[in-house]
Design a protein around this motif. Structure first.
Motif, short mmCIF file in Angstrom:
data_model
loop_
_atom_site.label_atom_id
_atom_site.label_comp_id
_atom_site.label_asym_id
_atom_site.label_seq_id
_atom_site.Cartn_x
_atom_site.Cartn_y
_atom_site.Cartn_z
N GLY A 290 50.06 -24.68 11.37
CA GLY A 290 48.95 -25.20 12.18
C GLY A 290 48.15 -24.09 12.84
O GLY A 290 47.06 -24.33 13.37
N TYR A 291 48.65 -22.89 12.82
CA TYR A 291 47.99 -21.70 13.36
C TYR A 291 48.82 -20.53 12.85
O TYR A 291 49.93 -20.74 12.32
N GLU A 292 48.31 -19.33 13.00
CA GLU A 292 49.03 -18.16 12.47
C GLU A 292 50.35 -18.00 13.23
O GLU A 292 50.37 -17.99 14.47
N LEU A 304 50.64 -11.61 23.58
CA LEU A 304 50.75 -13.08 23.55
C LEU A 304 50.49 -13.67 22.17
O LEU A 304 51.19 -14.57 21.73
N HIS A 305 49.44 -13.19 21.51
CA HIS A 305 49.14 -13.68 20.16
C HIS A 305 49.40 -12.58 19.15
O HIS A 305 48.50 -12.13 18.44
N TRP A 306 50.64 -12.13 19.09
CA TRP A 306 51.02 -11.09 18.13
C TRP A 306 51.15 -11.74 16.74
O TRP A 306 52.15 -12.39 16.44
N ALA A 333 52.65 -29.24 15.02
CA ALA A 333 53.54 -28.93 16.14
C ALA A 333 53.18 -27.54 16.66
O ALA A 333 52.42 -26.80 16.03
N ASP A 334 53.71 -27.16 17.81
CA ASP A 334 53.49 -25.84 18.39
C ASP A 334 54.72 -25.54 19.25
O ASP A 334 54.82 -26.02 20.37
N ILE A 335 55.66 -24.82 18.67
CA ILE A 335 56.96 -24.62 19.32
C ILE A 335 57.25 -23.13 19.39
O ILE A 335 56.98 -22.38 18.45
N ILE A 473 59.24 -20.07 26.10
CA ILE A 473 59.93 -21.26 25.59
C ILE A 473 58.89 -22.37 25.58
O ILE A 473 58.31 -22.68 26.63
N GLU A 474 58.63 -22.92 24.40
CA GLU A 474 57.54 -23.90 24.27
C GLU A 474 58.05 -25.15 23.59
O GLU A 474 58.63 -25.10 22.50
N ASP A 475 57.80 -26.27 24.25
CA ASP A 475 58.16 -27.57 23.68
C ASP A 475 56.93 -28.48 23.65
O ASP A 475 55.94 -28.23 24.34
N1 GLY Z 1 50.86 -21.31 19.90
C1 GLY Z 1 49.78 -20.51 20.25
C2 GLY Z 1 49.08 -20.95 21.47
O1 GLY Z 1 49.38 -21.97 22.04
O2 GLY Z 1 48.15 -20.28 21.87
#
Ligand code: GLY
Ligand code: MN
Length: 508
Positions: A290-292, A304-306, A333-335, A473-475
């Motif tokens: 869904g994203y890099e 942060l966005h490595w 999703a984004d975990i 930690i991301e949920d």
């Molecule tokens: N998962 C990347 C962002 O939330 O920015």
């Protein structure tokens, strides 16, 4: 493989030079031969499609949009192919507003345009598409972007009408359809900005005839974009089901990552091993990522966005992986999990990890209907500031740091705690502030909770032992009638659970 068109004359324009490297046969005899002796297609080209389960949901979404813009014609393009280089395109992904309102997903449908025509007190939807050409056309074998020989069978007008429940019409009829009754005092047009430059140009030309200024039309289109973004703030049943699938595929992707860790530590660019493992899984189980993917080992976790992901993965360090599978319907999703590479946290890693986990738990504890979106972040920040103060890192009291004038703790977590999630990883991004940050949470909202702490290797404001440690930690959270559901709860979060889970996956 390469695309071409016709024999090249000497004064051939630049845009036709791609034809120089291959020659398509063009004799009448060949054209007639290639057009014949094909069996009836099993799919595409008029084979009947069953209605998609999403169709009634998409119809309801269109009705809600219709209510907001009575009497106006609304234009929602899917978008076009995007050139990667020369005559090679990126995989096609439709604009999220188009996907939401049609229910179409992966690869569907380049150049298509959904138009909502005002009819009495409602709208009638028409989907303009570029249907698959017949086998007696040059497109069939010679067009590398649209031809069946090159990209496979594509749907016919009937196929897409059956699938979506929306009336379909050829793309050639779009301009006339848009122009109908437009003019001074006539039907107003709005188009989703930035989705398809050529459709926007057509709409602008027609609106010029209606004597509207550029500023007026720009504002009108911005309102449409805002409404489409806000329409997705609360997910329907079908969307929630898609989110569950995206999360489930992402959870199994994280297990694959743990299994790949021995290979990652043995490779000079171990982060790439992690990225490739997850991204391959995403292609196998869904549409794509869904994203890099962020695969950040050691100090890279503090970026942060490595997404360069070209570092080594070392035993004794942590690796932060932020990744999401996007399913065929394009929900993602984004975990994030931060894992000890060798399966056990050191004392100082555990201390930082536990602080972030406590912040996440505090955020979860306020996530329920009636709370404001901003309260979730505030709850996490109270814990982050408290822990940093406990370690003697804040140049102020906790209260001073939490005040708008302070915010010293944000040196170590400059990003927000939450964002809406859905078709876009940062979903609903064009919603008004009062509908997003300042809004009350309601059942059906889906967003992330993702606090972190990032201590850069050259940060002289922290003791040596913290430097080079980054934890997030991301949920993914669904607001329910009486609280919330952590959609990604199947992936361990507590340090002891992470260690136990890793033990089941790593070789002994
Ligand atoms: N998962 C990347 C962002 O939330 O920015
Ligand atoms: Mn996120």
């Amino acid at each position: 493989m390469s695309a071409e068109h016709t024999e090249a004359p000497d004064d051939q324009p630049l845009e036709d030079r791609g034809a120089n490297r291959s020659q398509r046969p063009s004799s009448e005899a060949f054209l007639s031969f290639i057009a014949g002796q094909w069996a009836q297609a099993a799919t595409g080209a008029g084979a009947r499609c069953a209605p998609a389960p999403v169709a009634p949901y998409a119809a309801h979404r269109r009705e809600r949009l219709s209510e907001l813009f009575p009497g106006e014609r609304l234009v929602v393009p899917a978008g076009t192919h995007v050139v990667r280089s020369n005559d090679t395109d990126y995989r096609f992904r439709p604009h999220s507003a188009f996907a939401h309102l049609t229910g179409l997903g992966t690869d569907q449908e380049p150049d298509a345009v959904l138009v909502l025509h005002p009819v009495e007190d409602r709208h009638e939807a028409v989907l303009h598409i570029r249907p698959m050409a017949g086998r007696d056309s040059r497109e069939f074998f010679a067009d590398a972007r649209y031809g069946e020989f090159w990209v496979g069978a594509r749907p016919s007008l009937t196929d897409l009408a059956d699938l979506t429940g929306v009336r379909t019409a050829p793309l050639e009829e779009l301009t006339d359809a848009l122009a109908k009754d437009v003019g001074p005092g006539g039907v107003r047009l709005r188009v989703v900005p930035g989705a398809d430059a050529s459709v926007s140009a057509t709409v602008d030309r027609l609106r010029g005839d209606a004597d509207l200024t550029a500023a007026q039309t720009e504002a009108a289109d911005a309102e449409l974009a805002e409404a489409l973004s806000e329409l997705r703030l609360v997910k329907d049943e079908h969307e929630i089901e898609q989110m569950r699938r995206a999360v489930a595929a992402t959870v199994t992707g994280f297990a694959e990552i743990v299994r790949a860790l021995p290979r990652a530590t043995a490779h000079r660019r171990g982060e790439r091993v992690i990225e490739a493992t997850f991204d391959g899984h995403a292609r196998e189980e869904g549409n794509a990522v869904g994203y890099e993917t962020i695969a950040a080992a050691g100090e890279n976790a503090t970026t942060l966005h490595w997404i360069r992901n070209d570092g080594a993965v070392r035993t004794g360090e942590l690796v932060l992986v932020d990744a999401g599978v996007e399913v065929e319907s394009l929900y993602t999703a984004d975990i994030t999990r931060t894992l000890p590479v060798d399966g056990s946290f050191t004392e100082v890693q555990r201390r930082v990890y536990q602080a972030v986990l406590d912040a996440a738990d505090a955020a979860f504890s306020v996530a329920r209907p009636g709370a404001r979106f901003r309260d979730v972040h505030a709850a996490a920040m109270e814990v982050i500031a408290d822990r940093l103060a406990g370690w003697g890192l804040l140049p102020s009291t906790v209260e001073e740091s939490l005040s708008p004038e302070g915010q010293f703790h944000r040196r170590w977590m400059v990003h927000g705690t939450s964002h809406h999630l859905g078709l876009d990883v940062h979903d609903c991004a064009l919603a008004r502030r009062e509908m997003y940050l300042d809004a009350e949470l309601v059942p059906g909202m889906v967003f992330t909770i993702e606090p972190g702490l990032y201590f850069k290797a050259d940060d002289l404001a922290v003791p040596q032992e913290y430097r080079g440690i980054g934890v997030r930690i991301e949920d993914d959270v669904l607001i329910t009638a009486d609280g919330h559901e952590n959609l990604s709860a199947a992936l361990p979060r507590r340090p002891e659970d992470v260690e136990a889970w890793m033990r089941t996956l790593l070789p002994h």
